[in-house]
Design an enzyme around this catalytic site. Sequence first.
Site, PDB file in Angstrom:
ATOM      1  N   GLY A  30       0.801  -1.219   0.000  1.00 56.28           N
ATOM      2  CA  GLY A  30       0.000   0.000   0.000  1.00 56.28           C
ATOM      3  C   GLY A  30       0.832   1.266   0.000  1.00 56.28           C
ATOM      4  N   GLY A  35       5.148   4.048  -9.049  1.00 59.03           N
ATOM      5  CA  GLY A  35       5.927   2.817  -9.226  1.00 59.03           C
ATOM      6  C   GLY A  35       5.021   1.595  -9.152  1.00 59.03           C
ATOM      7  N   HIS A  36       4.176   1.570  -8.132  1.00 55.80           N
ATOM      8  CA  HIS A  36       3.220   0.466  -8.012  1.00 55.80           C
ATOM      9  C   HIS A  36       2.283   0.438  -9.223  1.00 55.80           C
ATOM     10  CE1 HIS A  36       3.853   1.256  -3.515  1.00 55.80           C
ATOM     11  NE2 HIS A  36       4.216   0.006  -3.649  1.00 55.80           N
ATOM     12  N   SER A 187       7.230   4.076  -1.078  1.00 54.09           N
ATOM     13  CA  SER A 187       6.222   4.516  -0.100  1.00 54.09           C
ATOM     14  C   SER A 187       6.891   5.294   1.022  1.00 54.09           C
ATOM     15  CB  SER A 187       5.498   3.303   0.492  1.00 54.09           C
ATOM     16  OG  SER A 187       4.928   2.540  -0.533  1.00 54.09           O
ATOM     17  N   ARG A 188       8.145   4.943   1.299  1.00 57.85           N
ATOM     18  CA  ARG A 188       8.860   5.602   2.392  1.00 57.85           C
ATOM     19  C   ARG A 188       9.209   7.058   2.059  1.00 57.85           C
ATOM     20  NH1 ARG A 188      10.934   1.334   5.832  1.00 57.85           N
ATOM     21  NH2 ARG A 188      10.516  -0.644   4.817  1.00 57.85           N
TER      22      ARG A 188
HETATM   23  P1  AMP Z   1       6.000  -2.453  -1.668  1.00 51.62           P
HETATM   24  O1  AMP Z   1       4.626  -1.889  -1.530  1.00 51.62           O
HETATM   25  O2  AMP Z   1       7.097  -1.515  -1.313  1.00 51.62           O
HETATM   26  O3  AMP Z   1       6.130  -3.811  -1.020  1.00 51.62           O
HETATM   27  O4  AMP Z   1       6.194  -2.726  -3.225  1.00 51.62           O
HETATM   28  C1  AMP Z   1       5.317  -3.531  -3.944  1.00 51.62           C
HETATM   29  C2  AMP Z   1       5.907  -3.827  -5.289  1.00 51.62           C
HETATM   30  O5  AMP Z   1       6.122  -2.612  -5.989  1.00 51.62           O
HETATM   31  C3  AMP Z   1       7.266  -4.539  -5.203  1.00 51.62           C
HETATM   32  O6  AMP Z   1       7.333  -5.512  -6.239  1.00 51.62           O
HETATM   33  C4  AMP Z   1       8.237  -3.416  -5.456  1.00 51.62           C
HETATM   34  O7  AMP Z   1       9.455  -3.839  -5.997  1.00 51.62           O
HETATM   35  C5  AMP Z   1       7.454  -2.573  -6.445  1.00 51.62           C
HETATM   36  N1  AMP Z   1       7.945  -1.189  -6.466  1.00 51.62           N
HETATM   37  C6  AMP Z   1       8.146  -0.383  -5.405  1.00 51.62           C
HETATM   38  N2  AMP Z   1       8.641   0.801  -5.798  1.00 51.62           N
HETATM   39  C7  AMP Z   1       8.790   0.726  -7.145  1.00 51.62           C
HETATM   40  C8  AMP Z   1       9.262   1.628  -8.144  1.00 51.62           C
HETATM   41  N3  AMP Z   1       9.703   2.845  -7.834  1.00 51.62           N
HETATM   42  N4  AMP Z   1       9.251   1.215  -9.436  1.00 51.62           N
HETATM   43  C9  AMP Z   1       8.799  -0.024  -9.754  1.00 51.62           C
HETATM   44  N5  AMP Z   1       8.328  -0.915  -8.868  1.00 51.62           N
HETATM   45  C10 AMP Z   1       8.330  -0.546  -7.574  1.00 51.62           C
END
Ligand code: AMP
Length: 284
Positions: A30, A35-36, A187-188
């Site tokens: 979330g 990116g997501h 997200s951070r």
């Molecule tokens: P997270 O919510 O951080 O667990 O990320 C969920 C998915 O989104 C993971 O597969 C991450 O590698 C991907 N993700 C996070 N940030 C990016 C980004 N800037 N570009 C592409 N994918 C991303």
Amino acid sequence: MYLFKKAARLQSYLKNQRHSHTIGFVPTMGALHEGHLSLIEEAQKAGDQVVCSIFVNPTQFNEQKDLDTYPRTPHKDISLLEKVGCDILFMPDAGQIYPEGTTTTFSMDFEGLDKTMEGAFRPGHFQGVAQVVKRLLDIVQPQNLFMGKKDFQQLAIIRHLINTLNLPVNLVPCATFREKDGLAMSSRNARLSEAARKAAPTIYEVLKKTKAQYGTTSIPDLEQQALAALNAVPLLKPEYFTIVDGHSLQPAEALPNSEYLVACVACWADDVRLIDNIRIKPNN
Ligand code: AMP
């Protein structure tokens, strides 16, 4: 968009969808950003019925404070997913993922992939990541799993999980989506102070410089120079900057014939821990 909170409901809905669609899955924690959303788009381009999950998985956090302060923006997330045309959102609570009475321990031998870099600084993190991804894959049973290259070591772990257990899913690594100034979206980033946000793009600048200098400077010197460049920026404090073989994640110096090298970094920007990476070989 259909929103499911219960695994059983999601599964019975997907049972019908499977007749006419391939299922593409994008697991997230979330606080969604572009990116997501770029992963959702990749899944849409593949023609999949897209399932996104939002679950802040407690078992992958090695510090309670990090779990407590992890950004949570469920309403905004839902409207972003609606906007991009995501088909299905799965938003379980912990009881759905780790039901009482079932065994929640998970242990897999990652043959050292989990011991370096993030694994060294975040003990237990990758066992937790693999545990939740395995559980989510069991529930969703997608044909395609879309994950970001931003979390490079995580991709290697999940590839190992899929290969070791012979899971019937195709892992699709997706490019890192960046802010205009190069900072990898995360997200951070929402937790960065104004000053830390200004400093943070140096992380990608240093990665690019390292790539440009590869071949003219030794690997240990590249790593040292990168660490020095990061340490020179007020508010930035690198934890590691390591050039590794992209398959084994072993240090590049130990594998002089490697055809696949990736520079990986974890760096604090004030009190926010950021990670990023760049492929330096092949050089395109
Ligand atoms: P997270 O919510 O951080 O667990 O990320 C969920 C998915 O989104 C993971 O597969 C991450 O590698 C991907 N993700 C996070 N940030 C990016 C980004 N800037 N570009 C592409 N994918 C991303």
